[in-house]
Design a protein around this motif. Structure first.
Motif, short mmCIF file in Angstrom:
data_model
loop_
_atom_site.label_atom_id
_atom_site.label_comp_id
_atom_site.label_asym_id
_atom_site.label_seq_id
_atom_site.Cartn_x
_atom_site.Cartn_y
_atom_site.Cartn_z
N ASN A 74 40.81 -112.47 48.06
CA ASN A 74 39.71 -111.58 48.07
C ASN A 74 39.22 -110.91 49.12
O ASN A 74 38.30 -111.39 49.89
N ALA A 75 39.97 -109.98 49.30
CA ALA A 75 39.66 -108.97 50.71
C ALA A 75 38.28 -108.37 50.62
O ALA A 75 37.59 -108.19 51.54
N ASP A 76 37.60 -108.36 49.18
CA ASP A 76 36.34 -107.75 49.14
C ASP A 76 35.10 -108.77 49.97
O ASP A 76 34.19 -108.35 50.18
N ARG A 77 35.66 -109.91 50.16
CA ARG A 77 34.82 -110.68 50.82
C ARG A 77 34.41 -110.44 52.38
O ARG A 77 33.43 -110.61 52.96
N VAL A 78 35.40 -109.64 52.97
CA VAL A 78 35.18 -109.21 54.27
C VAL A 78 34.52 -107.82 54.09
O VAL A 78 34.57 -106.85 53.60
#
Length: 215
Positions: A142-146
């Motif tokens: 879940n790279a969008d959490r960064v």
């Protein structure tokens, strides 16, 4: 103080509770059936190797600091933990923490660049930190959490640093560089330790006698 305010400036998704299920390689194993799986690379995106390459550059900062101040300022007087190093329990949360902190350091690096334009270490970090962040995010589920700082948050952070007098602006610039170095050292050590542990477990499973496997 800046060190206390920094975590509040990072708008990333909360680490605690952000990942409620453990990644496959970290699951408890309870109630699971044995499944034949192909072994996966321990570090497919060479994150630790990238850390090692960056550290070859940042390790020269101490000597540069000594040359600039000719022994009049103690290197150990710098604040070298602007962002406290944390290692969450789950793999996904660790990767998020690493990427989020690197993102914040990328913003702080703009202050160093303003104080020391064209400095070799800064130029290298400006090029390598974004690549490292990309590698870490590619490893995440879940790279969008960064999440990067917003324009107003970034402006507020840099404005606080610019409000310092000339001497303390330079000291802060050096604190940022020393903090980045120590931060990368700690993360390289942690990731290497975990990789060695996984490698040992993998080797043990491969060499385990047939009788013990069936027992």
């Amino acid at each position: 103080m800046l060190a206390a305010a920094l975590p509040l400036c990072v708008p990333g998704a909360p680490l605690e509770g952000a990942v409620t299920d453990l990644p496959p390689e970290e699951s408890s194993g309870e109630g699971e059936k044995e499944v034949q799986m192909k072994p996966r690379p321990i570090d497919p995106f060479n994150i630790t190797e990238t850390l090692a390459q960056i550290l070859k550059v940042t390790k020269g900062h101490r000597e540069e600091f000594k040359n600039e101040f000719r022994g009049n300022v103690d290197y150990n007087s710098l604040n070298r933990t602007l962002i406290p190093v944390k290692f969450p329990k789950s793999k996904e949360a660790r990767l998020q923490q690493l990427a989020q902190d690197l993102t914040t350091y990328s913003v702080l690096l703009k202050h160093v660049d303003k104080e020391y334009p064209g400095k070799f270490i800064v130029t290298e970090l400006k090029a390598t930190l974004p690549r490292l962040i990309t590698k870490v995010k590619r490893t995440m589920r879940n790279a969008d959490r960064v999440v990067a700082l917003t324009g107003s948050q970034e402006l507020q952070l840099l404005k606080e640093l610019e409000s310092l007098d000339s001497y303390h602006r330079k000291m802060m610039a050096h604190s940022i560089l020393s903090s980045i170095h120590d931060f990368l050292v700690e993360w390289k050590r942690e990731l290497t330790k975990r990789q060695m542990r996984k490698t040992q477990i993998s080797n043990l499973n491969e060499t385990e006698p047939l009788g013990s496997v069936c027992s």
